[in-house]
Design a protein around this motif. Sequence first.
Motif, mmCIF file in Angstrom:
data_model
loop_
_atom_site.group_PDB
_atom_site.id
_atom_site.type_symbol
_atom_site.label_atom_id
_atom_site.label_comp_id
_atom_site.label_asym_id
_atom_site.label_seq_id
_atom_site.Cartn_x
_atom_site.Cartn_y
_atom_site.Cartn_z
ATOM 1 N N VAL A 1 0.983 -1.155 0.068
ATOM 2 C CA VAL A 1 -0.011 0.116 0.007
ATOM 3 C C VAL A 1 0.760 1.291 -0.126
ATOM 4 C CG1 VAL A 1 -1.856 1.319 1.169
ATOM 5 C CG2 VAL A 1 -1.687 -1.201 1.135
ATOM 6 N N VAL A 2 0.544 2.232 -0.802
ATOM 7 C CA VAL A 2 1.212 3.599 -0.861
ATOM 8 C C VAL A 2 0.118 4.386 -0.218
ATOM 9 C CG1 VAL A 2 2.104 5.338 -2.183
ATOM 10 C CG2 VAL A 2 2.379 2.835 -3.084
ATOM 11 N N VAL A 3 0.507 4.877 0.864
ATOM 12 C CA VAL A 3 -0.296 5.740 1.536
ATOM 13 C C VAL A 3 0.080 7.282 1.423
ATOM 14 C CG1 VAL A 3 -0.739 6.800 3.919
ATOM 15 C CG2 VAL A 3 -0.360 4.498 3.524
ATOM 16 N N ALA A 4 -0.748 7.902 0.348
ATOM 17 C CA ALA A 4 -0.658 9.158 -0.486
ATOM 18 C C ALA A 4 -1.548 10.139 0.212
ATOM 19 C CB ALA A 4 -1.060 8.863 -1.726
ATOM 20 N N ASP A 5 -1.105 11.222 0.978
ATOM 21 C CA ASP A 5 -1.759 11.981 1.751
ATOM 22 C C ASP A 5 -0.733 13.335 1.822
ATOM 23 O OD1 ASP A 5 -4.047 11.629 4.048
ATOM 24 O OD2 ASP A 5 -2.984 13.526 4.082
ATOM 25 N N LEU A 6 -1.602 14.559 1.825
ATOM 26 C CA LEU A 6 -0.923 15.987 2.177
ATOM 27 C C LEU A 6 -0.162 16.112 3.564
ATOM 28 C CD1 LEU A 6 -0.168 18.411 0.379
ATOM 29 C CD2 LEU A 6 -2.219 19.486 1.264
ATOM 30 N N ASN A 7 -0.810 15.491 4.284
ATOM 31 C CA ASN A 7 -0.409 15.641 5.601
ATOM 32 C C ASN A 7 0.783 14.457 6.190
ATOM 33 O OD1 ASN A 7 -0.100 15.329 8.827
ATOM 34 N ND2 ASN A 7 -2.143 16.304 8.969
ATOM 35 N N GLU A 8 2.205 14.881 6.406
ATOM 36 C CA GLU A 8 3.205 14.051 6.382
ATOM 37 C C GLU A 8 2.936 13.232 7.670
ATOM 38 O OE1 GLU A 8 6.946 15.145 4.277
ATOM 39 O OE2 GLU A 8 6.263 17.030 5.156
ATOM 40 N N SER A 9 2.409 13.919 8.843
ATOM 41 C CA SER A 9 2.609 13.411 10.003
ATOM 42 C C SER A 9 1.524 12.306 10.003
ATOM 43 C CB SER A 9 2.045 14.286 11.034
ATOM 44 O OG SER A 9 1.911 13.739 12.349
ATOM 45 N N THR A 10 0.135 12.342 9.781
ATOM 46 C CA THR A 10 -0.657 11.521 9.584
ATOM 47 C C THR A 10 -0.174 10.242 8.627
ATOM 48 O OG1 THR A 10 -2.050 12.495 8.142
ATOM 49 C CG2 THR A 10 -2.531 12.787 10.420
ATOM 50 N N THR A 11 0.406 10.499 7.696
ATOM 51 C CA THR A 11 0.734 9.575 6.734
ATOM 52 C C THR A 11 1.766 8.575 7.345
ATOM 53 O OG1 THR A 11 0.636 10.997 4.753
ATOM 54 C CG2 THR A 11 1.989 9.132 4.573
ATOM 55 N N ALA A 12 2.820 9.094 8.047
ATOM 56 C CA ALA A 12 3.759 8.222 8.845
ATOM 57 C C ALA A 12 3.127 7.544 9.820
ATOM 58 C CB ALA A 12 4.725 9.157 9.664
ATOM 59 N N ASP A 13 2.082 8.014 10.389
ATOM 60 C CA ASP A 13 1.418 7.252 11.699
ATOM 61 C C ASP A 13 0.727 5.941 10.947
ATOM 62 O OD1 ASP A 13 2.006 8.960 13.656
ATOM 63 O OD2 ASP A 13 0.102 10.060 13.395
ATOM 64 N N THR A 14 -0.033 5.873 9.501
ATOM 65 C CA THR A 14 -0.708 5.009 9.045
ATOM 66 C C THR A 14 0.038 3.998 8.587
ATOM 67 O OG1 THR A 14 -2.553 6.552 8.427
ATOM 68 C CG2 THR A 14 -2.295 4.472 7.097
ATOM 69 N N VAL A 15 1.511 4.537 7.856
ATOM 70 C CA VAL A 15 2.492 3.693 7.656
ATOM 71 C C VAL A 15 3.023 2.693 8.608
ATOM 72 C CG1 VAL A 15 4.636 3.357 6.567
ATOM 73 C CG2 VAL A 15 3.092 4.914 5.454
ATOM 74 N N ARG A 16 3.243 3.434 9.784
ATOM 75 C CA ARG A 16 3.549 2.510 10.816
ATOM 76 C C ARG A 16 2.764 1.758 11.621
ATOM 77 N NH1 ARG A 16 4.994 6.536 13.577
ATOM 78 N NH2 ARG A 16 3.185 6.964 14.850
ATOM 79 N N GLU A 17 1.538 1.922 11.306
ATOM 80 C CA GLU A 17 0.493 1.149 11.948
ATOM 81 C C GLU A 17 0.446 -0.213 11.159
ATOM 82 O OE1 GLU A 17 -3.142 2.948 13.199
ATOM 83 O OE2 GLU A 17 -2.211 4.585 14.027
ATOM 84 N N ILE A 18 0.339 0.116 9.909
ATOM 85 C CA ILE A 18 0.306 -1.172 8.820
ATOM 86 C C ILE A 18 1.498 -1.924 9.052
ATOM 87 C CG2 ILE A 18 0.379 -1.572 6.374
ATOM 88 C CD1 ILE A 18 -1.239 0.677 5.833
ATOM 89 N N LYS A 19 2.842 -1.546 9.161
ATOM 90 C CA LYS A 19 3.748 -2.114 9.390
ATOM 91 C C LYS A 19 3.748 -2.762 10.512
ATOM 92 C CE LYS A 19 6.999 0.145 6.154
ATOM 93 N NZ LYS A 19 8.454 1.118 6.161
ATOM 94 N N ASP A 20 3.599 -2.290 11.567
ATOM 95 C CA ASP A 20 3.443 -3.053 12.851
ATOM 96 C C ASP A 20 2.369 -4.116 13.048
ATOM 97 O OD1 ASP A 20 5.082 -1.280 14.152
ATOM 98 O OD2 ASP A 20 3.619 -0.103 15.168
ATOM 99 N N ALA A 21 1.546 -4.037 11.925
ATOM 100 C CA ALA A 21 0.392 -5.271 11.863
ATOM 101 C C ALA A 21 0.908 -6.295 10.708
ATOM 102 C CB ALA A 21 -0.914 -4.650 11.326
ATOM 103 N N GLY A 22 2.314 -5.940 10.290
ATOM 104 C CA GLY A 22 2.763 -7.211 9.610
ATOM 105 C C GLY A 22 2.600 -6.753 7.831
ATOM 106 N N GLY A 23 2.107 -5.635 7.834
ATOM 107 C CA GLY A 23 1.781 -5.228 6.434
ATOM 108 C C GLY A 23 2.728 -4.580 5.883
ATOM 109 N N LYS A 24 2.500 -4.358 4.584
ATOM 110 C CA LYS A 24 3.689 -3.527 3.573
ATOM 111 C C LYS A 24 3.067 -2.123 3.174
ATOM 112 C CE LYS A 24 3.715 -7.331 0.950
ATOM 113 N NZ LYS A 24 3.715 -8.145 -0.013
#
Length: 259
Positions: A30-53
């Motif tokens: 998944v490519v998390v595409a958003d204007l808000n870099e902070s929330t983007t980073a949060d979503t990416v981190r949560e997905i990775k923590d759950a074992g996702g890419k």
Amino acid sequence: MNDKVAIVTGSGSGLGKAIASRFALEGATVVVADLNESTTADTVREIKDAGGKASGCKVDVTQQKDVGRLMADVAHAHGRVDILVNNAGITHYRDFSSTSGADWDAVLNLDLKGVFFCAQAAAPYMRRQQHGKIVNISSSLGTGTTPHVGSLSPGASSAYASAKAAVIQLTKTLARELGPSGVNVNCVAPGFFLTPLTGAVRSPEEVEEHIRVRKSMAVLNRAGKTEELAHAVLFLASEEASFITGHTLYVDGGRTDRM
């Protein structure tokens, strides 16, 4: 969705985040595409923590060059662009009599032009592959009119409703354009879901009243859960929906103002 590459715009929070997380759970990159870099980073981190890419990308979908760069970067990094979910959007309610051109443009630029730019930029890669899935996010306000909850009149949502109605028609147009290349283009029209946007422009009292009224307008008499919206988008982006295109799926709990 194993080995599929999915771009979800506006996925730093809310419905987009739920969609991105659901795709990752099914094995997509998944490519998390958003204007808000902070929330983007949060979503990416949560997905990775759950074992996702997942990876994040800051993008302004109202800027054609920015969107073109996004698609090129994804194609270069992963070799393909399989799925695009056009979710980025805003609400910008203003009293009808005082709505300015700037108010109108802010909504139409993001909620409609952004959808067009992203689909346009993804199309060459999907056409080359002879395969792809585009899912546009509209709204129940794009399918009918509703009383505005609070002090504003129904015309306060004119820009938003117009943009979301246009997204439905754009979906049909793009389905005709891209169908011969094996690309499915569909649309989801959500009803009432509790997201960060619900309280972004309302007082706590207004939020409470908004929730009460919107729940009463659905025959299921409740707000939708973000994961329920994600399930519907997942279906349309999957091979199980391979013979569906140009369609708008209502995920609204049975809105009585539409039925």
